[in-house]
Design a protein around this motif. Structure first.
Motif, short mmCIF file in Angstrom:
data_model
loop_
_atom_site.label_atom_id
_atom_site.label_comp_id
_atom_site.label_asym_id
_atom_site.label_seq_id
_atom_site.Cartn_x
_atom_site.Cartn_y
_atom_site.Cartn_z
N SER A 26 -1.99 2.81 -16.24
CA SER A 26 -1.67 3.87 -15.38
C SER A 26 -1.56 3.66 -14.00
O SER A 26 -2.15 2.59 -13.65
CB SER A 26 -2.36 5.08 -15.55
N PHE A 27 -0.86 4.39 -13.03
CA PHE A 27 -0.99 4.35 -11.82
C PHE A 27 -2.13 4.93 -11.09
O PHE A 27 -2.67 5.75 -11.64
CB PHE A 27 0.26 5.02 -11.12
N PHE A 28 -2.45 4.52 -9.75
CA PHE A 28 -3.81 5.15 -9.06
C PHE A 28 -3.21 6.33 -8.96
O PHE A 28 -2.10 7.14 -8.82
CB PHE A 28 -3.92 4.05 -8.05
N THR A 29 -4.28 7.14 -8.48
CA THR A 29 -4.34 8.56 -8.29
C THR A 29 -4.43 8.83 -6.92
O THR A 29 -4.84 8.03 -6.18
CB THR A 29 -5.26 9.25 -9.11
N GLY A 30 -4.40 10.26 -6.44
CA GLY A 30 -4.72 10.78 -4.94
C GLY A 30 -6.31 10.33 -4.63
O GLY A 30 -6.34 10.22 -3.54
N GLU A 31 -6.95 10.55 -5.71
CA GLU A 31 -8.35 10.46 -5.32
C GLU A 31 -8.68 9.00 -5.01
O GLU A 31 -9.41 8.58 -4.22
CB GLU A 31 -9.36 10.74 -6.70
N ASP A 32 -7.76 7.87 -5.72
CA ASP A 32 -8.22 6.59 -5.30
C ASP A 32 -7.56 6.34 -3.74
O ASP A 32 -8.15 5.48 -3.19
CB ASP A 32 -7.06 5.74 -6.13
N VAL A 33 -6.49 7.04 -3.41
CA VAL A 33 -6.34 6.83 -1.89
C VAL A 33 -7.09 7.44 -1.11
O VAL A 33 -7.46 6.98 0.00
CB VAL A 33 -4.58 7.61 -1.79
N ALA A 34 -7.80 8.80 -1.48
CA ALA A 34 -8.72 9.24 -0.54
C ALA A 34 -10.12 8.33 -0.51
O ALA A 34 -10.73 8.39 0.73
CB ALA A 34 -8.99 10.67 -1.16
N ASN A 35 -10.18 7.56 -1.45
CA ASN A 35 -11.45 6.95 -1.51
C ASN A 35 -11.41 5.53 -1.27
O ASN A 35 -12.35 4.77 -1.51
CB ASN A 35 -12.44 6.98 -2.93
N GLY A 73 0.68 -1.19 0.06
CA GLY A 73 0.09 -0.03 -0.12
C GLY A 73 0.69 1.34 -0.05
O GLY A 73 1.78 1.29 0.83
N THR A 74 0.61 1.96 -0.85
CA THR A 74 1.41 3.15 -0.95
C THR A 74 0.71 4.68 -1.56
O THR A 74 -0.46 4.31 -1.77
CB THR A 74 2.67 3.00 -1.76
N THR A 75 1.05 5.49 -2.22
CA THR A 75 0.48 6.67 -2.67
C THR A 75 1.09 6.79 -4.13
O THR A 75 2.05 6.36 -4.61
CB THR A 75 0.71 8.09 -1.88
N PRO A 76 0.35 7.58 -4.93
CA PRO A 76 0.94 7.67 -6.41
C PRO A 76 2.17 8.39 -6.47
O PRO A 76 2.90 8.14 -7.47
CB PRO A 76 -0.24 8.92 -6.99
N VAL A 105 -1.13 -1.04 -4.38
CA VAL A 105 -2.86 -0.50 -4.30
C VAL A 105 -2.66 0.79 -3.49
O VAL A 105 -1.76 1.00 -2.50
CB VAL A 105 -3.65 -1.61 -3.60
N PRO A 106 -3.65 1.42 -3.17
CA PRO A 106 -3.56 2.68 -2.35
C PRO A 106 -3.65 2.13 -1.08
O PRO A 106 -4.07 1.32 -0.39
CB PRO A 106 -5.13 3.31 -2.36
N ILE A 107 -2.68 3.04 -0.17
CA ILE A 107 -2.21 2.64 1.01
C ILE A 107 -3.40 2.49 2.07
O ILE A 107 -3.72 1.84 2.99
CB ILE A 107 -1.25 3.64 1.81
N THR A 108 -4.37 3.28 1.73
CA THR A 108 -5.78 3.67 2.83
C THR A 108 -6.57 2.23 2.40
O THR A 108 -7.24 1.88 3.42
CB THR A 108 -6.56 4.64 2.52
N THR A 109 -6.44 1.56 1.49
CA THR A 109 -7.11 0.37 1.15
C THR A 109 -6.44 -0.83 2.06
O THR A 109 -7.18 -1.50 2.48
CB THR A 109 -7.26 0.06 -0.29
N VAL A 110 -5.12 -0.74 1.99
CA VAL A 110 -4.31 -1.94 3.01
C VAL A 110 -4.84 -1.50 4.31
O VAL A 110 -5.11 -2.42 5.06
CB VAL A 110 -2.69 -1.74 2.51
#
Length: 381
Positions: free
Chosen positions: A115-124, A98-101, A182-187
Motif C-alpha cells: 500500500s501507499f503511505f498515509t497522512g500519519e506517516d507524513v506527520a510522524n 518526498g510527497t504526500t499520500p 517516501v513521506p515529504i517530511t522525511t526527505v
C-alpha cells in the motif's frame, strides 16, 4: 497502379507515425494526472540571474494553503533527491521523491503489492518507502516480495510498504519506475535539511475550472510571498492541458506536412494513369468508332473510360491501404516507433485515390467521347 499503391501506402504510414507520436504525448501527459496544474519555484533576479527553479520559494505551508482554495481537489508537494539504495549485497542509485499520500490519487497509480503511505506517516516523518518496479527488479531477486523488507537509502533505514505497477518512460525519456516515494517530511528533515519544496501539484475538480484555479493560486502565492504589485512572480504555474494542446498542434502540423510530402506520390501516380488512359484511347480508336456506329452515345464512351480509370485507382488505393497498414506495423515492431493507423487516414487515402481516378481519367474519357465515328473507323495505327 504502382504509383497509386506507393502513394497511398506512404500517406498512411506517414499519418500513422504522426498519429502515434501524438497519442504517445497525450498518454504521457495524461499519466501525469488529470486536470493538473504544476507550480515551480521562480527564477533568481539580480546580477547573478538563474532560470526557473533556481530559487526555492515554495513551502509545505504554501501547498496546504492552496489545498484550501475553492475547486481544488488536491494539492500535493514534492521534494526530490538522489539516493544510494542498498538491500543485502545489492545496491542501486535512484531518485527519492518526498510527497504526500494524495500523490497516488492524482497520478492514478496502482500497486503490485502493499500500500501507499498515509497522512500519519507524513506527520510522524515515517521511515517507510514505496518503490517503483525498476528499483524492485534491481534490488530484489525474482520470487521475493519487497513488501516488509528493510532497505537503506543514503544509510538511513526504511521499510518497503508498497511496490508500484510499471508506468513506462516519461515525456523526456526518464524511467518513471526508477523512483522511490517516501513521506515529504522525511526527505525535508532527514535527507535534505530544507523546509522548501521543489514542486506543488494541484488537481482542479474539473477541467473547466483550471483557469479559475490557476488565477486563484497566483493571487494567493503573491500574497503569501509578499510580492509587490509591480514585481514579477517568484513562482511559475504551468497548465498541463495547455501543454498538451500545444504539443498536439505541433504534432498535427508535422503529420500533415509528412502526409503532404507523401501525397506527391499520389499526384505522380495520377499523371501516370492519365497517360496510360490516353494511350488506351489511341489503341482502341477503332473500337470506339464501332461502338458509336452501333448506337453508343458520348456519355456511354466517356463513362466507360472514367470507370476504367476509377477502378484502376481504387484497386491501387485498396492495395496501398493494405501495404500501408503492414508497413506501419513493421515500423512499430522493428524501429520501435509508435504508429497508430486511424480510420480517418484510411478514408482519406481511399477518397483521394478515387478523386485522382476521376480527375485524371476525365480528359482521356472526354477525348474518347468526342471522336468522330467515321474518322475513328478509318484510323490506322
Amino acid at each position: 497502379m504502382l504509383g497509386i499503391i506507393i502513394g497511398v501506402a506512404a500517406v498512411i504510414i506517414m499519418i500513422s507515425v504522426g498519429q502515434g507520436a501524438s497519442k504517445r504525448i497525450s498518454d504521457q501527459i495524461s499519466s501525469m494526472g488529470s486536470n493538473l496544474l504544476m507550480i515551480y519555484p521562480g527564477a533568481s533576479a539580480g546580477p547573478m540571474r538563474g532560470g526557473t527553479g533556481s530559487v526555492n520559494t515554495l513551502t509545505l505551508e504554501d501547498a496546504e494553503a492552496i489545498g484550501e482554495l475553492p475547486l481544488v481537489a488536491n494539492s500535493v508537494p514534492e521534494l526530490s533527491t538522489s539516493g544510494n539504495v542498498q538491500y543485502g549485497n545489492q545496491t542501486w542509485t535512484s531518485t527519492v521523491d518526498g510527497t504526500t499520500p494524495e500523490m497516488q490519487e492524482i497520478k492514478q497509480w496502482t500497486l503490485i503489492s502493499g500500500s501507499f503511505f498515509t497522512g500519519e506517516d507524513v506527520a510522524n516523518t515515517g521511515m517507510v518507502a514505496v518503490i517503483g518496479s525498476t528499483v524492485a527488479e534491481n534490488l530484489f531477486s525474482s520470487g521475493i516480495d519487497p513488501v516488509g523488507e528493510k532497505i537503506t537509502i543514503n544509510k538511513l533505514g526504511f521499510t518497503v510498504i508498497g511496490v508500484l505497477d510499471s508506468k513506462g518512460a516519461a515525456m523526456m525519456g526518464q524511467d518513471q519506475d526508477d523512483m522511490i516515494y517516501v513521506p515529504i517530511t522525511t526527505v525535508q528533515t532527514r535527507m535534505v535539511g530544507s523546509k522548501n519544496v521543489r514542486t506543488i501539484n494541484v488537481q482542479a475538480e474539473t477541467e473547466n475550472s483550471m483557469t479559475y484555479v490557476q488565477s486563484n493560486i497566483e493571487e494567493l502565492l503573491r500574497q503569501r510571498h509578499r510580492i509587490a504589485d509591480a514585481a514579477e512572480n517568484d513562482f511559475n504555474v504551468r497548465n498541463l492541458t495547455s501543454v498538451l494542446e500545444a504539443m498536439e498542434t505541433a504534432t498535427g502540423t508535422m503529420t500533415m506536412l509528412l502526409a503532404s510530402i507523401a501525397a506527391v506520390s499520389l499526384l505522380v501516380g495520377g499523371i501516370g494513369i492519365m497517360n496510360i488512359m490516353l494511350v488506351s484511347v489511341t489503341e482502341r480508336t477503332k473500337e470506339i468508332g464501332l461502338r458509336m456506329a452501333v448506337g453508343a452515345t458520348e456519355s456511354n464512351i466517356r463513362n466507360q473510360f472514367l470507370v476504367e480509370s476509377l477502378v484502376l485507382c481504387l484497386a491501387g488505393g485498396f492495395a496501398g491501404i493494405l501495404l500501408g497498414a503492414v508497413g506501419a506495423s513493421l515500423i512499430s515492431k522493428f524501429a520501435g516507433w509508435n504508429t497508430y493507423v486511424t480510420f480517418y487516414s484510411i478514408l482519406l487515402s481511399a477518397g483521394f485515390s478515387a478523386l485522382i481516378g476521376i480527375f485524371f481519367g476525365y480528359y482521356p474519357a472526354k477525348k474518347a467521347s468526342g471522336m468522330d465515328p467515321i474518322e475513328a473507323l478509318r484510323f490506322e495505327k
